[in-house]
Design an enzyme around this catalytic site. Structure first.
Site, PDB file in Angstrom:
ATOM      1  N   HIS A   1      -2.994   6.250   4.594  1.00  0.00           N
ATOM      2  CA  HIS A   1      -1.563   6.352   4.887  1.00  0.00           C
ATOM      3  C   HIS A   1      -1.077   7.713   4.386  1.00  0.00           C
ATOM      4  O   HIS A   1      -1.442   8.156   3.289  1.00  0.00           O
ATOM      5  CB  HIS A   1      -0.775   5.270   4.134  1.00  0.00           C
TER       6      HIS A   1
ATOM      7  N   CYS B   1       0.802  -1.229   0.000  1.00  0.00           N
ATOM      8  CA  CYS B   1       0.000   0.000   0.000  1.00  0.00           C
ATOM      9  C   CYS B   1       0.840   1.287   0.000  1.00  0.00           C
ATOM     10  O   CYS B   1       0.559   2.219  -0.762  1.00  0.00           O
ATOM     11  CB  CYS B   1      -0.961   0.007   1.186  1.00  0.00           C
TER      12      CYS B   1
HETATM   13  O1  25A Z   1      -5.669 -12.172   8.313  1.00  0.00           O
HETATM   14  P1  25A Z   1      -5.596 -12.876   7.039  1.00  0.00           P
HETATM   15  O2  25A Z   1      -5.166 -14.300   7.197  1.00  0.00           O
HETATM   16  O3  25A Z   1      -4.825 -12.147   6.004  1.00  0.00           O
HETATM   17  O4  25A Z   1      -7.089 -12.973   6.564  1.00  0.00           O
HETATM   18  C1  25A Z   1      -7.734 -12.037   5.725  1.00  0.00           C
HETATM   19  C2  25A Z   1      -8.838 -12.707   4.964  1.00  0.00           C
HETATM   20  O5  25A Z   1      -8.360 -13.969   4.481  1.00  0.00           O
HETATM   21  C3  25A Z   1      -9.203 -15.007   4.896  1.00  0.00           C
HETATM   22  C4  25A Z   1      -9.887 -14.478   6.095  1.00  0.00           C
HETATM   23  O6  25A Z   1     -11.155 -15.079   6.217  1.00  0.00           O
HETATM   24  C5  25A Z   1     -10.032 -13.032   5.793  1.00  0.00           C
HETATM   25  O7  25A Z   1     -11.178 -12.854   5.003  1.00  0.00           O
HETATM   26  N1  25A Z   1      -8.469 -16.195   5.240  1.00  0.00           N
HETATM   27  C6  25A Z   1      -7.604 -16.413   6.236  1.00  0.00           C
HETATM   28  N2  25A Z   1      -7.209 -17.676   6.266  1.00  0.00           N
HETATM   29  C7  25A Z   1      -7.843 -18.280   5.233  1.00  0.00           C
HETATM   30  C8  25A Z   1      -7.887 -19.601   4.724  1.00  0.00           C
HETATM   31  N3  25A Z   1      -7.234 -20.597   5.296  1.00  0.00           N
HETATM   32  C9  25A Z   1      -8.635 -17.327   4.580  1.00  0.00           C
HETATM   33  N4  25A Z   1      -9.359 -17.603   3.502  1.00  0.00           N
HETATM   34  C10 25A Z   1      -9.334 -18.856   3.060  1.00  0.00           C
HETATM   35  N5  25A Z   1      -8.639 -19.829   3.651  1.00  0.00           N
HETATM   36  P2  25A Z   1     -11.734 -15.362   7.641  1.00  0.00           P
HETATM   37  O8  25A Z   1     -13.151 -15.440   7.424  1.00  0.00           O
HETATM   38  O9  25A Z   1     -11.022 -16.486   8.182  1.00  0.00           O
HETATM   39  O10 25A Z   1     -11.382 -14.102   8.531  1.00  0.00           O
HETATM   40  C11 25A Z   1     -12.374 -13.275   9.129  1.00  0.00           C
HETATM   41  C12 25A Z   1     -11.709 -12.177   9.925  1.00  0.00           C
HETATM   42  O11 25A Z   1     -10.622 -12.694  10.669  1.00  0.00           O
HETATM   43  C13 25A Z   1      -9.429 -11.947  10.466  1.00  0.00           C
HETATM   44  N6  25A Z   1      -8.353 -12.886  10.365  1.00  0.00           N
HETATM   45  C14 25A Z   1      -8.352 -14.028   9.685  1.00  0.00           C
HETATM   46  N7  25A Z   1      -7.212 -14.679   9.852  1.00  0.00           N
HETATM   47  C15 25A Z   1      -6.465 -13.914  10.675  1.00  0.00           C
HETATM   48  C16 25A Z   1      -7.198 -12.764  10.995  1.00  0.00           C
HETATM   49  N8  25A Z   1      -6.726 -11.810  11.764  1.00  0.00           N
HETATM   50  C17 25A Z   1      -5.478 -11.949  12.238  1.00  0.00           C
HETATM   51  N9  25A Z   1      -4.701 -13.022  11.993  1.00  0.00           N
HETATM   52  C18 25A Z   1      -5.168 -14.026  11.217  1.00  0.00           C
HETATM   53  N10 25A Z   1      -4.372 -15.071  10.936  1.00  0.00           N
HETATM   54  C19 25A Z   1      -9.607 -11.146   9.230  1.00  0.00           C
HETATM   55  O12 25A Z   1      -9.112  -9.861   9.472  1.00  0.00           O
HETATM   56  C20 25A Z   1     -11.103 -11.155   9.010  1.00  0.00           C
HETATM   57  O13 25A Z   1     -11.656  -9.950   9.454  1.00  0.00           O
HETATM   58  P3  25A Z   1      -8.730  -8.817   8.248  1.00  0.00           P
HETATM   59  O14 25A Z   1      -9.179  -9.222   6.953  1.00  0.00           O
HETATM   60  O15 25A Z   1      -9.243  -7.478   8.652  1.00  0.00           O
HETATM   61  O16 25A Z   1      -7.278  -8.921   7.867  1.00  0.00           O
HETATM   62  C21 25A Z   1      -6.186  -8.780   8.553  1.00  0.00           C
HETATM   63  C22 25A Z   1      -5.005  -9.173   7.668  1.00  0.00           C
HETATM   64  O17 25A Z   1      -5.050  -8.634   6.345  1.00  0.00           O
HETATM   65  C23 25A Z   1      -3.749  -8.261   5.932  1.00  0.00           C
HETATM   66  N11 25A Z   1      -3.813  -7.060   5.094  1.00  0.00           N
HETATM   67  C24 25A Z   1      -4.500  -5.929   5.338  1.00  0.00           C
HETATM   68  N12 25A Z   1      -4.287  -5.028   4.383  1.00  0.00           N
HETATM   69  C25 25A Z   1      -3.446  -5.609   3.522  1.00  0.00           C
HETATM   70  C26 25A Z   1      -3.127  -6.895   3.968  1.00  0.00           C
HETATM   71  N13 25A Z   1      -2.324  -7.707   3.314  1.00  0.00           N
HETATM   72  C27 25A Z   1      -1.782  -7.281   2.171  1.00  0.00           C
HETATM   73  N14 25A Z   1      -2.024  -6.020   1.663  1.00  0.00           N
HETATM   74  C28 25A Z   1      -2.831  -5.159   2.318  1.00  0.00           C
HETATM   75  N15 25A Z   1      -3.045  -3.932   1.814  1.00  0.00           N
HETATM   76  C29 25A Z   1      -2.966  -8.001   7.140  1.00  0.00           C
HETATM   77  O18 25A Z   1      -1.684  -8.570   7.004  1.00  0.00           O
HETATM   78  C30 25A Z   1      -3.723  -8.660   8.250  1.00  0.00           C
HETATM   79  O19 25A Z   1      -3.018  -9.773   8.763  1.00  0.00           O
HETATM   80  O1  L14 Z   2       2.695  -5.935   2.334  1.00  0.00           O
HETATM   81  O2  L14 Z   2      -0.044  -1.249   7.223  1.00  0.00           O
HETATM   82  O3  L14 Z   2       0.864  -5.126   1.617  1.00  0.00           O
HETATM   83  O4  L14 Z   2       0.269  -3.177   8.193  1.00  0.00           O
HETATM   84  C1  L14 Z   2       0.001  -4.153   3.876  1.00  0.00           C
HETATM   85  C2  L14 Z   2      -0.412  -3.643   5.205  1.00  0.00           C
HETATM   86  C3  L14 Z   2       2.245  -4.698   4.792  1.00  0.00           C
HETATM   87  C4  L14 Z   2       1.797  -4.100   6.126  1.00  0.00           C
HETATM   88  C5  L14 Z   2       1.595  -5.429   2.548  1.00  0.00           C
HETATM   89  C6  L14 Z   2       0.298  -2.444   7.205  1.00  0.00           C
HETATM   90  C7  L14 Z   2       1.104  -5.167   3.943  1.00  0.00           C
HETATM   91  C8  L14 Z   2       0.758  -3.037   5.906  1.00  0.00           C
END
Ligand code: 25A
Ligand code: L14
Length: 337
Positions: free
Chosen positions: A242, A129
């Site tokens: 941001h 981002c």
């Molecule tokens: O946190 P995750 O793992 O990245 O999960 C994000 C999405 O992926 C799904 C999950 O579905 C959610 O929709 N997901 C996770 N594991 C999966 C699997 N095995 C999966 N889909 C398929 N198979 P969910 O229904 O399980 O999640 C519902 C809520 O729970 C939060 N969550 C899920 N796993 C989590 C978690 N929170 C913390 N740690 C974990 N391991 C999830 O929160 C959702 O609300 P969230 O989506 O708000 O996302 C937080 C994560 O997203 C990353 N992120 C944010 N912005 C960016 C980004 N990554 C890359 N680029 C971005 N710009 C952050 O790293 C953060 O960890």
């Molecule tokens: O690599 O603000 O896209 O926590 C995006 C979310 C890195 C961390 C990525 C944050 C992530 C970032």
């Protein structure tokens, strides 16, 4: 106009939700929309154009008939499932860091390097981002004067760390106001009324992974490994948006007036820059917008060819969901999909 079968992987997340909303507001040509997440979310319903769509569990066979899949489910899910989808002929646009530096995967910001997309590159990485909004603002200046070096400091919103991180900030504010001890689950320290100079984990060189993403991804997107970049990334108690303080040194001289003119006509950029009326970009006003906002454009008086800029964008939109949907639009425009 042809319509496409689209899947959102990680649909229930902070970014996944915005991906669905972007498909809706852009009126993306969706034939059928599949919402995939982990088993924890199966049975939840999410709204798309007035319909309630059931969330399904992501499985190996989830991609049958799908043409475009937007992934935001974390790096490990992308590593495992993006190749499966790509092998089934799906164009994967992946928001995690898993594929960004892979030489076979284009890393795309449509305003900067749309030409890196091609028919045979099925896994397309959506950049970090902080990097996205910076390159949107810097590309026109690089084209005009060649950027030699970038020094950037970020002020990153909590939503970058997901939905739970936004809840944590709100809860900490309430706890502190009530005289209770704030709870820290997502961030290593209290984020309310504080700033934390760490995003993601530390690497051996003393920089964080987020800082090194800004270095490496900027060079790859701009297609110029000679641009020197150094970054400090900081978490601030802002919900969405941001902000970045960007200092550049260019080969050719650019005045602040010239830079402002170049940015005013640059795609995806809105210049908000009028010190006399206290006009500059602010994260609270950029929330919900897809553009990158630039202001405080001024000469760096300490060197011959330098400029300072203040760059703000909604990290969940241009920094994630909008850039991904915009890549999908670009695939259609270029007749790749
Ligand atoms: O946190 P995750 O793992 O990245 O999960 C994000 C999405 O992926 C799904 C999950 O579905 C959610 O929709 N997901 C996770 N594991 C999966 C699997 N095995 C999966 N889909 C398929 N198979 P969910 O229904 O399980 O999640 C519902 C809520 O729970 C939060 N969550 C899920 N796993 C989590 C978690 N929170 C913390 N740690 C974990 N391991 C999830 O929160 C959702 O609300 P969230 O989506 O708000 O996302 C937080 C994560 O997203 C990353 N992120 C944010 N912005 C960016 C980004 N990554 C890359 N680029 C971005 N710009 C952050 O790293 C953060 O960890
Ligand atoms: O690599 O603000 O896209 O926590 C995006 C979310 C890195 C961390 C990525 C944050 C992530 C970032």
């Amino acid at each position: 106009m042809k319509k496409y079968n689209v899947a959102v992987v990680g649909a229930t997340g902070a970014v996944g939700n915005e991906m669905i909303r972007m498909l809706e507001v852009r009126d993306f040509p969706v034939e059928n929309l599949r919402l995939l997440a982990s088993v924890r979310s199966v049975g939840k319903k999410l709204k798309y154009k007035g319909q309630n769509i059931l969330v399904e569990e992501l499985k190996k066979d989830s991609f049958k008939g799908v043409e475009i899949a937007l992934f935001s489910a974390g790096g490990s899910i992308s590593k495992e499932f993006a190749p499966i989808a790509a092998a089934a002929g799906v164009f994967v646009i992946d928001n995690s860091s898993a594929w960004r530096m892979d030489k076979d995967c284009p890393l795309v910001v449509p305003e900067v390097n749309p030409h890196d997309l091609s028919k045979d590159k099925k896994i397309i990485a959506n950049p970090n981002c902080s990097t996205i909004q910076m390159v949107v603002a810097l590309k026109p200046l690089h084209d005009a004067a060649r950027i030699k070096r970038i020094v950037v400091s970020t002020y990153q919103a909590v939503s970058g760390a997901g939905h739970k991180a936004m809840v944590e900030l709100a809860e900490q504010v309430k706890a502190i106001e009530a005289g209770r001890e704030p709870e820290c689950k997502i961030f290593p320290y209290q984020i309310a009324y504080n700033v934390i100079p760490q995003i993601d984990v530390f690497l051996e060189n003393g920089y964080t992974k987020e800082e090194m993403k800004m270095v490496n991804e900027t060079q790859k997107i701009m297609g110029d490994g000679s641009i020197k970049v150094t970054a400090t990334t900081v978490r601030v108690p802002v919900m969405r948006g941001h902000s970045e303080c960007v200092n550049i040194e260019t080969e050719k001289h650019l005045t602040a007036v010239q830079a402002r003119e170049l940015l005013a006509k640059a795609p995806g950029v809105i210049v908000v820059d009028d010190p006399s009326t206290k006009k500059y970009p602010l994260p609270v006003y950029c929330e919900g917008k897809i553009e990158t906002f630039v202001g405080r454009i001024r000469q760096d008086e300490s060197i011959a060819n330098g400029l300072n800029l203040w760059v703000v964008s909604d990290n969940l939109l241009k920094g994630a969901a909008w850039n991904a949907v915009q890549i999908a639009e670009e695939l259609i425009k270029q007749k790749i999909v």
